[in-house]
Design an enzyme around this catalytic site. Structure first.
Site, short mmCIF file in Angstrom:
data_model
loop_
_atom_site.label_atom_id
_atom_site.label_comp_id
_atom_site.label_asym_id
_atom_site.label_seq_id
_atom_site.Cartn_x
_atom_site.Cartn_y
_atom_site.Cartn_z
N ARG A 49 0.83 -1.22 0.00
CA ARG A 49 0.00 0.00 0.00
C ARG A 49 0.85 1.26 0.00
O ARG A 49 0.45 2.28 -0.56
CB ARG A 49 -0.98 0.00 1.17
CG ARG A 49 -2.09 -1.03 1.04
CD ARG A 49 -3.06 -0.98 2.20
NE ARG A 49 -2.43 -0.88 3.51
CZ ARG A 49 -1.96 -1.90 4.22
NH1 ARG A 49 -2.06 -3.12 3.75
NH2 ARG A 49 -1.41 -1.70 5.40
N GLU A 86 3.51 -6.48 14.71
CA GLU A 86 2.61 -6.80 15.81
C GLU A 86 2.37 -8.29 15.88
O GLU A 86 2.03 -8.83 16.93
CB GLU A 86 1.26 -6.10 15.62
CG GLU A 86 1.30 -4.59 15.57
CD GLU A 86 1.52 -4.05 14.16
OE1 GLU A 86 0.63 -3.36 13.65
OE2 GLU A 86 2.57 -4.30 13.57
#
Length: 164
Positions: A49, A86
């Site tokens: 992205r 994460e």
């Protein structure tokens, strides 16, 4: 989007922004204005992205664009860095000759969460001899405290979310 890409992760999807021409233009214009104010030579963004807006921001700011890719995707000699996500460990690479000594580079990503990807991009720029002029994001999830990982840099976000 809950539980994407893995269970327990709440994914913030910015791709709907790309569907609206006026919103897309405004986003690129505002981030390019920030890049111009920093007098950057290059914008670096991580796939995938980040590529959508990174190249457009660079073009609008009159700067070059540097692709940061997953390992094994670039054809020439690379500089690489591993970083913590994460939900795991990842790595990014840039062409070793993409950043000249002293080049001013804007680090861009669509989203600032924990700061791991952006910090990795900053490390890549500095390893290559460049200067991180700033870090620019469309969205910042401030409740994840990603700015802490980027405390040494100027951070600019268009939108900030304070809670899940």
């Amino acid at each position: 989007m809950p539980d994407f890409p893995k269970p327990g992760i709440l994914f913030y999807d910015v791709t709907t922004l790309f569907l609206e021409p006026a919103a897309l233009r405004e986003t690129v214009d505002r981030l390019a204005e920030y890049a111009r104010s920093l007098e950057v030579d290059h914008v670096v963004s991580a796939e995938a992205r980040g590529f959508v807006l990174g190249g457009a921001i660079a073009a609008a700011a009159g700067a070059g664009f540097i692709l940061a890719r997953k390992p094994g995707k670039l054809p020439r000699e690379v500089t690489s860095v591993e970083y913590q996500l994460e939900y795991g460990v990842d790595a990014l690479e840039v062409h070793s000759d993409a950043i000249s000594d002293g080049a001013r580079v804007l680090v861009h990503d669509d989203l600032l969460a924990t700061g791991g990807t952006a910090r990795a991009l900053c490390s890549l720029v500095e390893q290559a001899g460049g200067i991180v002029a700033g870090c620019a994001f469309v969205i910042e999830l401030s409740f994840l405290e990603g700015r802490a990982a980027l405390a040494d840099y100027d951070v600019h976000s268009l939108l900030t979310y304070d809670s899940e």
